[in-house]
Write an enzyme that holds these catalytic residues in place. Structure first.
Site, PDB file in Angstrom:
ATOM      1  N   ASP A  43       0.703  -1.299   0.190  1.00  0.00           N
ATOM      2  CA  ASP A  43       0.081  -0.190  -0.091  1.00  0.00           C
ATOM      3  C   ASP A  43       0.735   1.295  -0.072  1.00  0.00           C
ATOM      4  OD1 ASP A  43      -2.385   1.451   0.193  1.00  0.00           O
ATOM      5  OD2 ASP A  43      -2.112   1.833   2.305  1.00  0.00           O
ATOM      6  N   SER A  44       0.140   2.294  -0.394  1.00  0.00           N
ATOM      7  CA  SER A  44       0.991   3.692  -0.119  1.00  0.00           C
ATOM      8  C   SER A  44       1.562   3.973   1.453  1.00  0.00           C
ATOM      9  CB  SER A  44       0.237   4.802  -0.792  1.00  0.00           C
ATOM     10  OG  SER A  44      -0.977   4.919   0.061  1.00  0.00           O
ATOM     11  N   TYR A  49      -1.094   8.517  -2.840  1.00  0.00           N
ATOM     12  CA  TYR A  49      -1.113   8.224  -4.120  1.00  0.00           C
ATOM     13  C   TYR A  49      -2.173   8.897  -4.932  1.00  0.00           C
ATOM     14  CZ  TYR A  49       2.279   4.277  -4.223  1.00  0.00           C
ATOM     15  OH  TYR A  49       3.102   3.689  -4.105  1.00  0.00           O
ATOM     16  N   GLY A  50      -3.498   8.830  -4.094  1.00  0.00           N
ATOM     17  CA  GLY A  50      -4.686   9.313  -4.876  1.00  0.00           C
ATOM     18  C   GLY A  50      -4.748  10.552  -5.380  1.00  0.00           C
ATOM     19  N   CYS A  79      -4.668  -1.842  -1.869  1.00  0.00           N
ATOM     20  CA  CYS A  79      -4.733  -0.203  -2.235  1.00  0.00           C
ATOM     21  C   CYS A  79      -5.586  -0.243  -3.473  1.00  0.00           C
ATOM     22  CB  CYS A  79      -3.408   0.227  -2.805  1.00  0.00           C
ATOM     23  SG  CYS A  79      -3.416   1.996  -3.126  1.00  0.00           S
ATOM     24  N   ASN A  80      -6.700   0.406  -3.162  1.00  0.00           N
ATOM     25  CA  ASN A  80      -7.548   0.474  -4.211  1.00  0.00           C
ATOM     26  C   ASN A  80      -7.149   1.478  -5.522  1.00  0.00           C
ATOM     27  OD1 ASN A  80     -10.739  -0.278  -3.058  1.00  0.00           O
ATOM     28  ND2 ASN A  80      -9.433   0.521  -1.685  1.00  0.00           N
ATOM     29  N   CYS A 118     -11.224   2.858  -0.056  1.00  0.00           N
ATOM     30  CA  CYS A 118      -9.895   3.034  -0.045  1.00  0.00           C
ATOM     31  C   CYS A 118      -9.469   2.547   1.338  1.00  0.00           C
ATOM     32  CB  CYS A 118      -9.609   4.643   0.258  1.00  0.00           C
ATOM     33  SG  CYS A 118      -7.958   5.323   0.536  1.00  0.00           S
ATOM     34  N   THR A 119      -8.329   1.735   1.154  1.00  0.00           N
ATOM     35  CA  THR A 119      -8.178   1.006   2.413  1.00  0.00           C
ATOM     36  C   THR A 119      -7.720   1.624   3.656  1.00  0.00           C
ATOM     37  OG1 THR A 119      -5.965   0.657   1.506  1.00  0.00           O
ATOM     38  CG2 THR A 119      -7.337  -0.948   1.182  1.00  0.00           C
ATOM     39  N   HIS A 120      -7.429   3.083   3.504  1.00  0.00           N
ATOM     40  CA  HIS A 120      -7.214   3.711   4.650  1.00  0.00           C
ATOM     41  C   HIS A 120      -8.643   4.125   5.389  1.00  0.00           C
ATOM     42  CE1 HIS A 120      -3.239   4.697   2.969  1.00  0.00           C
ATOM     43  NE2 HIS A 120      -3.140   5.311   3.965  1.00  0.00           N
TER      44      HIS A 120
HETATM   45  N1  DGL Z   1      -4.858   3.063   0.748  1.00  0.00           N
HETATM   46  C1  DGL Z   1      -4.996   3.459  -0.772  1.00  0.00           C
HETATM   47  C2  DGL Z   1      -6.343   3.038  -1.352  1.00  0.00           C
HETATM   48  O1  DGL Z   1      -7.039   2.263  -1.197  1.00  0.00           O
HETATM   49  C3  DGL Z   1      -4.042   4.759  -1.136  1.00  0.00           C
HETATM   50  C4  DGL Z   1      -4.476   5.996  -0.822  1.00  0.00           C
HETATM   51  C5  DGL Z   1      -3.578   7.027  -1.260  1.00  0.00           C
HETATM   52  O2  DGL Z   1      -2.438   6.926  -1.220  1.00  0.00           O
HETATM   53  O3  DGL Z   1      -4.017   8.199  -1.678  1.00  0.00           O
HETATM   54  O4  DGL Z   1      -6.779   3.921  -2.361  1.00  0.00           O
END
Ligand code: DGL
Length: 257
Positions: free
Chosen positions: A7-8, A38-39, A69-70, A181-183
């Site tokens: 994941d990021s 990343y998003g 990570c989505n 989003c996994t966060h």
């Molecule tokens: N956890 C991530 C996701 O599921 C990444 C979020 C990010 O880095 O912006 O999208």
């Protein structure tokens, strides 16, 4: 067996935590903390980040690589599977199907994700395939990723942000919020505090666990003693301590990539 998670940042832990409870393996958790979030970044740039990280997990010879990570899944899963044909790569996508299967016909569904996931064809195709264009409301919550990476998981700032994002909707019209989003599951307490109790929260972690179990059986992989290595792309004591707190693993190795 070796299972790699990517994941990021910390978000992948919301999947990782569920999986380590069920499957004993040598785990590698690779966080691109140098380049998170990343998003909100350019796709081309993020593809380069992802490529480096997956190469690392392939070199470690992970039997299964979970893109937890989505955002990364939405832009890179097809290319990664083409590039690493012999490696089993499991992606993450918003659990919209779960919400649609449960949904009470008259109500709508929020799909929350990063801007990157929201803008990709993958999510829009999923919405079309499930024929739910009319009842889905997409909502970008990028700032939650930043909060999490700073170690902020609740409090006034987070509440204000979530309130502002949902403030313009009539929440009585909605039955589900998909945490795409996994966060985002790291903020479950705040979502629960703010949103009415009739709105169900759903995330993709159960689906991923199911997919991993399926692959373990198909490939006849054998469980091994539990171990965990955290690989970070930038040294960070804050990240290391958030990793420990969220995963509740006290004994893990650390490597800086
Ligand atoms: N956890 C991530 C996701 O599921 C990444 C979020 C990010 O880095 O912006 O999208």
């Amino acid at each position: 067996m070796k299972i790699g998670f990517f994941d990021s940042g910390l978000g992948g832990l919301t999947v990782f935590n569920k999986v380590i409870k069920e499957i004993s393996a040598e785990y590698f958790y690779l966080a691109d903390n140098k380049n998170a979030p990343y998003g909100i970044k350019e796709k081309k740039q993020v593809l380069e980040y992802i490529d480096k990280c997956i190469k690392k997990l392939v070199e470690i010879r992970c039997d299964i690589i979970v893109i937890a990570c989505n955002s990364a899944t939405s832009i890179a899963i097809n290319e990664l599977r083409d590039k690493y044909k012999d490696v089993c790569i499991i992606g993450t996508e918003p659990a919209l199907k779960v919400a649609v299967d449960e949904h009470y016909l008259t109500k709508k569904i929020f799909v929350s994700a990063t801007t990157m996931t929201i803008n990709q064809e993958k999510l829009n195709n999923l919405i079309k395939d499930l024929e739910v264009e009319d009842i889905v409301e997409k909502i970008a919550l990028d700032k939650l990723v930043e909060f999490a990476e700073q170690g902020i998981f609740n409090g006034k700032e987070v509440e204000e942000y979530i309130n502002t994002k949902f403030g313009c909707y009539n929440l009585n019209e909605f039955s589900h919020l998909v945490l795409g989003c996994t966060h985002f599951p790291l903020f479950t307490d705040t979502f629960r505090k703010i949103l009415p109790s009739h709105i169900h929260l759903v995330d993709g972690s159960n689906g991923i666990l199911k997919n991993i179990n399926k692959k373990v059986n198909e490939k006849n992989l054998k469980e091994s003693d539990f171990s965990c290595k955290l690989i970070m792309t930038k040294p960070s004591d804050v990240f290391r301590s958030n990793f420990r707190n969220i995963s509740k693993i006290s004994d893990f190795e650390v490597e800086i990539m």
